[in-house]
Design an enzyme around this catalytic site. Sequence first.
Site, PDB file in Angstrom:
ATOM      1  N   LYS A   1       8.785   4.131  -6.776  1.00  0.00           N
ATOM      2  CA  LYS A   1       8.969   2.710  -7.100  1.00  0.00           C
ATOM      3  C   LYS A   1       9.802   2.383  -8.353  1.00  0.00           C
ATOM      4  CE  LYS A   1       5.511   0.560  -4.273  1.00  0.00           C
ATOM      5  NZ  LYS A   1       4.583   1.487  -3.616  1.00  0.00           N
TER       6      LYS A   1
ATOM      7  N   ASP B   1       0.099  11.416  -6.368  1.00  0.00           N
ATOM      8  CA  ASP B   1       0.978  10.341  -5.910  1.00  0.00           C
ATOM      9  C   ASP B   1       1.112   9.343  -7.056  1.00  0.00           C
ATOM     10  OD1 ASP B   1       2.159   8.080  -4.902  1.00  0.00           O
ATOM     11  OD2 ASP B   1       1.044   8.070  -3.011  1.00  0.00           O
TER      12      ASP B   1
ATOM     13  N   PHE C   1      -3.412   4.817  -0.461  1.00  0.00           N
ATOM     14  CA  PHE C   1      -2.191   4.400   0.241  1.00  0.00           C
ATOM     15  C   PHE C   1      -1.069   5.364  -0.125  1.00  0.00           C
ATOM     16  CE2 PHE C   1       1.850   2.290   0.782  1.00  0.00           C
ATOM     17  CZ  PHE C   1       1.729   1.748   2.050  1.00  0.00           C
TER      18      PHE C   1
HETATM   19  C1  PLP Z   1       4.455   2.108  -2.296  1.00  0.00           C
HETATM   20  C2  PLP Z   1       3.686   3.375  -2.272  1.00  0.00           C
HETATM   21  C3  PLP Z   1       4.026   4.427  -1.400  1.00  0.00           C
HETATM   22  C4  PLP Z   1       5.108   4.295  -0.352  1.00  0.00           C
HETATM   23  O1  PLP Z   1       6.385   4.081  -0.898  1.00  0.00           O
HETATM   24  P1  PLP Z   1       7.567   3.502   0.047  1.00  0.00           P
HETATM   25  O2  PLP Z   1       8.770   3.555  -0.866  1.00  0.00           O
HETATM   26  O3  PLP Z   1       7.188   2.134   0.454  1.00  0.00           O
HETATM   27  O4  PLP Z   1       7.696   4.426   1.185  1.00  0.00           O
HETATM   28  C5  PLP Z   1       3.300   5.602  -1.474  1.00  0.00           C
HETATM   29  N1  PLP Z   1       2.290   5.743  -2.370  1.00  0.00           N
HETATM   30  C6  PLP Z   1       1.946   4.765  -3.222  1.00  0.00           C
HETATM   31  C7  PLP Z   1       0.837   4.992  -4.206  1.00  0.00           C
HETATM   32  C8  PLP Z   1       2.614   3.542  -3.188  1.00  0.00           C
HETATM   33  O5  PLP Z   1       2.246   2.550  -4.021  1.00  0.00           O
END
Ligand code: PLP
Length: 391
Positions: free
Chosen positions: A245, A216, A132
């Site tokens: 986050k 990521d 994701f």
């Molecule tokens: C939440 C998340 C995203 C996206 O972040 P947003 O601030 O919602 O755009 C991307 N990668 C990972 C691993 C995430 O947990």
Amino acid sequence: MIDIKEIEDKYIANIYHKRPIAINKGKGIKLWDIDGKEYLDCMGGWGVSSVGHSHPDLVQAITNQAQTLITCTGTLYNPVRAKLGEKLCSISPKGLNQVFFTNSGAEAIECAIKLARKYTGKSEIIAFKKAFHGRTFGALSATWKPKYKKPFEPLVPGFKHVGQNIDEISQNIGPNTAAILIEPIQGEGGVIIPKLDFINSLQELCKKNNILIIADEIQAGMARTGKMFSSEHFNLFPDIMCVAKGLAGGFPIGATLAKNEIWESLNKGEHGSTFGGNPLACAAGIATINIIEKEKIIDNVKIKGNYFIEELKKLQTKYNSIREIRGVGLMIAMEFRFPTKDIILNAVEKGLLVLPTGINVIRFLPPLTITKKEIDQVLNILETVLHDLEQ
Ligand SMILES: *Cc1c(COP(=O)(O)O)cnc(C)c1O
């Protein structure tokens, strides 16, 4: 509650599976709804509330900065942005010595994709099954789940999804492969922890083929797993890293870090952001990192995470409905043998907020300041929920 529900349902786009409560106050790991009922927050706003709700140092930093300067375009210098940049680079894996600030995780991924394409002159990115990376078009193209993607095709071309298997990755590498994009520990995929061997081989493979590694760390970074970044568990040294986050304790921010030789491939004006790097968000980021260091949050995550996971494993031996417990630090998944929707709603009623992941997994991403006593309270509620289930 009735009024607020009516107004939100009428005026706010109805795109979430909502829990039937309205929250208007938080402190530490606790949240309160508008009727004053207390909840233990193991959602943490999807892993955002890293230092707990309304941490006094964070509140103070935001308040002071708001009174001084809220916005400042990236075309002007600003001392608060400079300070967060310096701080973030100093705690990041070696080589990541320049940063671009965004307002969200997806934006940080978009920047990473553009950077990888521009620097390498190649366009393909290999991502992983169950990955994701966000909801904007580039990030969505890198995301795996067909449900999130199908309705919005055509997406950005050049993305492939592979299993965590070196042979499969090798077969998918071509002359136009720019980068591998990986969550060192997958979050939305259900807290999936790769083997050390796999990451070692992946690094070798990328080096051999001149392919960039983009990590990521949006969910697993910022102390969540008991290391500042989850890459550290695997001795992974990415060329580009995305954070968001937990970075500013709940204030919207994202960051893309890379080696400066990679940044040098971008010409002036080829990327930018109106709000990214504003002093208010940067002040929140500095305060959050300071709290993480001052309160020895990483140590707390290791100790409390281990305790939480061990206790959940004890529950697993008692309740046959639990299939598996997976976790590192305070990024924990509990997989059931059936859909968890009722479990989640029952927990809300009993004052516990947890996250769904897929249909049969619940996930815990509590504030990293959680105490043993609070974990025990969470476990108590969980046990009554499991008990009800078996009745
Ligand atoms: C939440 C998340 C995203 C996206 O972040 P947003 O601030 O919602 O755009 C991307 N990668 C990972 C691993 C995430 O947990």
